[in-house]
Design an enzyme around this catalytic site. Structure first.
Site, PDB file in Angstrom:
ATOM      1  N   VAL A  83     -15.313  18.842  -3.115  1.00  0.00           N
ATOM      2  CA  VAL A  83     -14.958  19.360  -1.784  1.00  0.00           C
ATOM      3  C   VAL A  83     -16.161  19.167  -0.877  1.00  0.00           C
ATOM      4  CG1 VAL A  83     -14.379  21.439  -0.480  1.00  0.00           C
ATOM      5  CG2 VAL A  83     -13.313  21.018  -2.711  1.00  0.00           C
ATOM      6  N   TYR A  84     -15.940  18.468   0.256  1.00  0.00           N
ATOM      7  CA  TYR A  84     -17.045  18.202   1.174  1.00  0.00           C
ATOM      8  C   TYR A  84     -17.564  19.496   1.810  1.00  0.00           C
ATOM      9  CZ  TYR A  84     -16.707  13.114   1.225  1.00  0.00           C
ATOM     10  OH  TYR A  84     -16.752  11.799   0.880  1.00  0.00           O
TER      11      TYR A  84
ATOM     12  N   LYS B  88      -7.975   9.164  -2.030  1.00  0.00           N
ATOM     13  CA  LYS B  88      -7.690  10.049  -0.900  1.00  0.00           C
ATOM     14  C   LYS B  88      -7.554  11.485  -1.401  1.00  0.00           C
ATOM     15  CE  LYS B  88      -7.478   6.530   1.982  1.00  0.00           C
ATOM     16  NZ  LYS B  88      -6.456   5.534   1.867  1.00  0.00           N
TER      17      LYS B  88
ATOM     18  N   LYS C  10      -9.817   1.017  13.781  1.00  0.00           N
ATOM     19  CA  LYS C  10      -8.401   1.257  14.093  1.00  0.00           C
ATOM     20  C   LYS C  10      -8.201   1.382  15.610  1.00  0.00           C
ATOM     21  CE  LYS C  10      -5.403   1.684  11.703  1.00  0.00           C
ATOM     22  NZ  LYS C  10      -4.494   0.651  11.117  1.00  0.00           N
TER      23      LYS C  10
ATOM     24  N   HIS D 127     -18.754  13.808   9.729  1.00  0.00           N
ATOM     25  CA  HIS D 127     -17.425  14.299   9.340  1.00  0.00           C
ATOM     26  C   HIS D 127     -16.725  14.997  10.516  1.00  0.00           C
ATOM     27  CE1 HIS D 127     -15.087  16.286   5.758  1.00  0.00           C
ATOM     28  NE2 HIS D 127     -14.302  15.636   6.591  1.00  0.00           N
TER      29      HIS D 127
ATOM     30  N   ASP E 176       0.809  -9.111   1.744  1.00  0.00           N
ATOM     31  CA  ASP E 176      -0.244  -8.185   1.323  1.00  0.00           C
ATOM     32  C   ASP E 176      -1.302  -8.943   0.532  1.00  0.00           C
ATOM     33  OD1 ASP E 176      -0.186  -4.788   0.925  1.00  0.00           O
ATOM     34  OD2 ASP E 176      -1.661  -5.965  -0.195  1.00  0.00           O
TER      35      ASP E 176
ATOM     36  N   THR F 217      -3.706   5.716  13.565  1.00  0.00           N
ATOM     37  CA  THR F 217      -4.073   6.992  12.962  1.00  0.00           C
ATOM     38  C   THR F 217      -4.527   8.018  14.001  1.00  0.00           C
ATOM     39  OG1 THR F 217      -5.819   8.011  11.607  1.00  0.00           O
ATOM     40  CG2 THR F 217      -6.302   5.847  12.470  1.00  0.00           C
ATOM     41  N   ASP F 218      -4.372   9.292  13.671  1.00  0.00           N
ATOM     42  CA  ASP F 218      -4.882  10.353  14.560  1.00  0.00           C
ATOM     43  C   ASP F 218      -6.409  10.336  14.637  1.00  0.00           C
ATOM     44  OD1 ASP F 218      -5.424  11.340  11.977  1.00  0.00           O
ATOM     45  OD2 ASP F 218      -4.527  13.310  12.320  1.00  0.00           O
ATOM     46  N   GLU F 219      -7.047   9.631  13.684  1.00  0.00           N
ATOM     47  CA  GLU F 219      -8.521   9.648  13.662  1.00  0.00           C
ATOM     48  C   GLU F 219      -9.114   8.942  14.878  1.00  0.00           C
ATOM     49  OE1 GLU F 219     -10.415   9.133   9.936  1.00  0.00           O
ATOM     50  OE2 GLU F 219      -8.668   9.808   8.807  1.00  0.00           O
TER      51      GLU F 219
ATOM     52  N   TYR G 102     -14.254   3.366  10.216  1.00  0.00           N
ATOM     53  CA  TYR G 102     -12.800   3.224  10.026  1.00  0.00           C
ATOM     54  C   TYR G 102     -12.060   3.513  11.322  1.00  0.00           C
ATOM     55  CZ  TYR G 102      -8.016   4.697   8.921  1.00  0.00           C
ATOM     56  OH  TYR G 102      -6.649   4.851   8.942  1.00  0.00           O
TER      57      TYR G 102
ATOM     58  N   GLY H 193       0.832  -1.215   0.000  1.00  0.00           N
ATOM     59  CA  GLY H 193       0.000   0.000   0.000  1.00  0.00           C
ATOM     60  C   GLY H 193       0.859   1.255   0.000  1.00  0.00           C
TER      61      GLY H 193
HETATM   62  N1  LIG Z   1      -3.132   7.298   4.595  1.00  0.00           N
HETATM   63  C1  LIG Z   1      -3.185   8.001   5.711  1.00  0.00           C
HETATM   64  O1  LIG Z   1      -3.408   9.224   5.674  1.00  0.00           O
HETATM   65  C2  LIG Z   1      -2.947   7.336   7.057  1.00  0.00           C
HETATM   66  C3  LIG Z   1      -2.726   8.154   8.157  1.00  0.00           C
HETATM   67  C4  LIG Z   1      -2.477   7.555   9.393  1.00  0.00           C
HETATM   68  C5  LIG Z   1      -2.446   6.181   9.499  1.00  0.00           C
HETATM   69  N2  LIG Z   1      -2.689   5.399   8.417  1.00  0.00           N
HETATM   70  C6  LIG Z   1      -2.627   3.936   8.606  1.00  0.00           C
HETATM   71  O2  LIG Z   1      -1.472   3.508   7.919  1.00  0.00           O
HETATM   72  C7  LIG Z   1      -1.680   2.185   7.394  1.00  0.00           C
HETATM   73  C8  LIG Z   1      -1.389   2.171   5.915  1.00  0.00           C
HETATM   74  O3  LIG Z   1      -2.243   3.131   5.295  1.00  0.00           O
HETATM   75  P1  LIG Z   1      -2.162   3.394   3.724  1.00  0.00           P
HETATM   76  O4  LIG Z   1      -2.685   4.741   3.469  1.00  0.00           O
HETATM   77  O5  LIG Z   1      -0.827   3.013   3.228  1.00  0.00           O
HETATM   78  O6  LIG Z   1      -3.223   2.327   3.210  1.00  0.00           O
HETATM   79  P2  LIG Z   1      -3.478   1.708   1.779  1.00  0.00           P
HETATM   80  O7  LIG Z   1      -4.959   1.571   1.686  1.00  0.00           O
HETATM   81  O8  LIG Z   1      -2.741   2.455   0.730  1.00  0.00           O
HETATM   82  O9  LIG Z   1      -2.800   0.263   1.893  1.00  0.00           O
HETATM   83  C9  LIG Z   1      -3.302  -0.758   2.684  1.00  0.00           C
HETATM   84  C10 LIG Z   1      -2.609  -2.040   2.248  1.00  0.00           C
HETATM   85  O10 LIG Z   1      -3.098  -3.117   3.071  1.00  0.00           O
HETATM   86  C11 LIG Z   1      -3.385  -4.232   2.232  1.00  0.00           C
HETATM   87  N3  LIG Z   1      -4.422  -5.021   2.900  1.00  0.00           N
HETATM   88  C12 LIG Z   1      -5.713  -4.680   3.141  1.00  0.00           C
HETATM   89  N4  LIG Z   1      -6.352  -5.675   3.777  1.00  0.00           N
HETATM   90  C13 LIG Z   1      -5.448  -6.678   3.948  1.00  0.00           C
HETATM   91  C14 LIG Z   1      -5.504  -7.951   4.541  1.00  0.00           C
HETATM   92  N5  LIG Z   1      -6.640  -8.412   5.095  1.00  0.00           N
HETATM   93  N6  LIG Z   1      -4.391  -8.713   4.549  1.00  0.00           N
HETATM   94  C15 LIG Z   1      -3.227  -8.259   3.984  1.00  0.00           C
HETATM   95  N7  LIG Z   1      -3.127  -7.057   3.395  1.00  0.00           N
HETATM   96  C16 LIG Z   1      -4.215  -6.270   3.384  1.00  0.00           C
HETATM   97  C17 LIG Z   1      -3.845  -3.607   0.919  1.00  0.00           C
HETATM   98  O11 LIG Z   1      -3.759  -4.516  -0.157  1.00  0.00           O
HETATM   99  C18 LIG Z   1      -2.892  -2.426   0.803  1.00  0.00           C
HETATM  100  O12 LIG Z   1      -1.698  -2.815   0.163  1.00  0.00           O
HETATM  101  C19 LIG Z   1      -3.115   1.816   7.733  1.00  0.00           C
HETATM  102  O13 LIG Z   1      -3.107   0.983   8.865  1.00  0.00           O
HETATM  103  C20 LIG Z   1      -3.777   3.149   8.042  1.00  0.00           C
HETATM  104  O14 LIG Z   1      -4.821   2.986   8.980  1.00  0.00           O
HETATM  105  C21 LIG Z   1      -2.938   5.942   7.184  1.00  0.00           C
END
Ligand SMILES: NC(=O)c1ccc[n+]([C@@H]2O[C@H](COP(=O)([O-])OP(=O)(O)OC[C@H]3O[C@@H](n4cnc5c(N)ncnc54)[C@H](O)[C@@H]3O)[C@@H](O)[C@H]2O)c1
Length: 356
Positions: free
Chosen positions: A219-220, A202, A167, A290, A48, A138-140, A163, A25
């Site tokens: 835009v929301y 995103k 988390k 939101h 993955d 996440t900060d969420e 979501y 990801g």
């Molecule tokens: N993107 C953000 O702004 C953000 C901010 C803070 C935290 N996060 C956290 O960081 C982490 C990564 O986020 P991201 O934006 O890279 O997400 P992403 O959606 O780009 O990637 C998620 C990855 O997880 C894999 N995946 C999903 N379900 C799976 C499963 N059951 N088994 C194995 N692989 C699986 C997907 O194939 C993908 O490659 C997440 O845990 C997210 O909650 C994201």
């Protein structure tokens, strides 16, 4: 810009053999590229499921590295996860369903992966007696934070979307495994992240790719909800710092800590950088529930030697350039499944033009 700090290397706290789940990801692949590109002596197994958000192209810069291995599979598969856990020293869990809007449309998959999947990984780490387990959160999880407050790691978790609730549940399971089984867990809570290789659902890559195609930027509401934007390289580096130096059993916030930026400001920055007209801004019905504002206090992670280095101004300009140059990466994604989601999710405010 100051010279970039290098990653901790083997012997400086990061175990040498890592299982990186969700490493295909957005943020997980940045972490793997950094570790194998800059760190020395690491071997990384990426597990993955390759959901719509996973993309092996994100890992192509390291796929011939001798320390890299890819396994296609699900973190909910106890047998597979148990076997892989026995071959490594630690797990860094990025795997998750990650898009709030999708969690509102279909929450079940979020509970499955983000809660039950995290549990499978914790069990496997416990059986294998790992020296570290890092949960990427996440900060969420803190929910809406009124200005001028910032969330601290000791604050209550008050998630408000499926979501963020899934988390937060994963985080709580991690702390329970630390208290009950003495599993050496660490939890990072990063803020809204942007940069190259981010799936264009995103906000930042959505707005950039829409602008490059002269399509509306949805835009929301009035666009006033704010986030603390963090560049993906800084986020990945922060995770490495916590993995190397964090105190087990604790959470670490990872945010830039500057004044948060609104959705409307992101749209305007993207249009300025792409030369698009403000007329492309398309107000759409606001997301249910939101959260208006997230803002982190990251003093604790900074105490580990981590400093975010990319300003939003530089980071957004670099990100726009990357998407301009890498249409080969995102062009094929913005079809089929993506368009179906887009049409289900965005509804124009009464009286405005359609969204696509
Ligand atoms: N993107 C953000 O702004 C953000 C901010 C803070 C935290 N996060 C956290 O960081 C982490 C990564 O986020 P991201 O934006 O890279 O997400 P992403 O959606 O780009 O990637 C998620 C990855 O997880 C894999 N995946 C999903 N379900 C799976 C499963 N059951 N088994 C194995 N692989 C699986 C997907 O194939 C993908 O490659 C997440 O845990 C997210 O909650 C994201």
């Amino acid at each position: 810009m100051a010279e970039r700090a290098s990653l901790p290397s083997v012997g400086e706290g990061i175990p040498p053999r890592l299982l990186v789940t969700g490493g295909a990801g957005f943020i997980g692949s940045a972490f793997v590229r950094q570790l194998l590109g800059e760190g020395e002596g690491f071997s990384v197994t990426v597990l993955d499921k390759l959901t719509y958000a996973g993309n092996l192209a994100n890992l192509s810069p390291v796929d011939s590295h001798p320390g890299y291995r890819f396994v296609h599979g699900d973190i909910c598969d106890a047998q597979l996860v148990g076997k892989l856990a026995n071959e490594v020293d630690c797990i860094v869990n990025f795997a998750a369903e990650t898009h709030v809007d999708r969690s509102i449309l279909e929450p079940g998959g979020f509970i499955r992966t983000d809660v039950l999947g995290t549990h499978q990984l914790l069990e496997a780490a416990r059986q294998a007696r790992h020296s570290r387990f890092l949960q990427v959160s996440t900060d969420e999880v803190y929910g809406d934070v009124a200005a001028p407050e910032r969330s601290h790691e000791t604050d209550l978790v008050q998630p408000r979307s499926p979501y963020s609730a899934s988390k937060a549940s994963g985080d709580l399971l991690c702390f329970a495994y630390h208290a009950t089984y003495d599993l050496p867990v660490l939890v990072t809570r990063g803020s809204n992240t942007y940069g190259p290789y981010q799936y264009p659902e995103k906000i930042v890559p959505l707005f950039i790719t829409q602008a490059l195609d002269q399509l509306p930027l949805p835009v929301y509401g009035d666009g006033s909800a704010v986030r603390d934007y963090l560049h993906v390289d800084d986020h990945a580096r922060g995770i490495a710092a916590v993995l190397a130096h964090g105190v087990v059993g604790e959470a670490y916030n990872l945010g830039r800590g500057e004044e948060p930026i609104s959705g409307m400001m992101v749209a305007q920055a993207v249009l300025r950088l792409t030369g698009g007209s403000d007329n492309l801004i398309q107000p759409v019905l606001d997301r249910p529930g939101h959260d208006r504002r997230y803002a982190l206090d990251s003093t604790k992670a900074r105490g580990l030697g981590w400093t975010p280095e990319v300003s939003f101004r530089d980071g957004i300009a670099r990100t726009v350039r990357w998407y301009e140059e890498r249409r080969d990466w995102w062009g094929p994604i913005k079809s089929g499944e993506f368009l179906d989601f887009y049409r289900r999710n965005y509804r124009p405010l009464a009286g405005s033009a359609p969204t696509s």
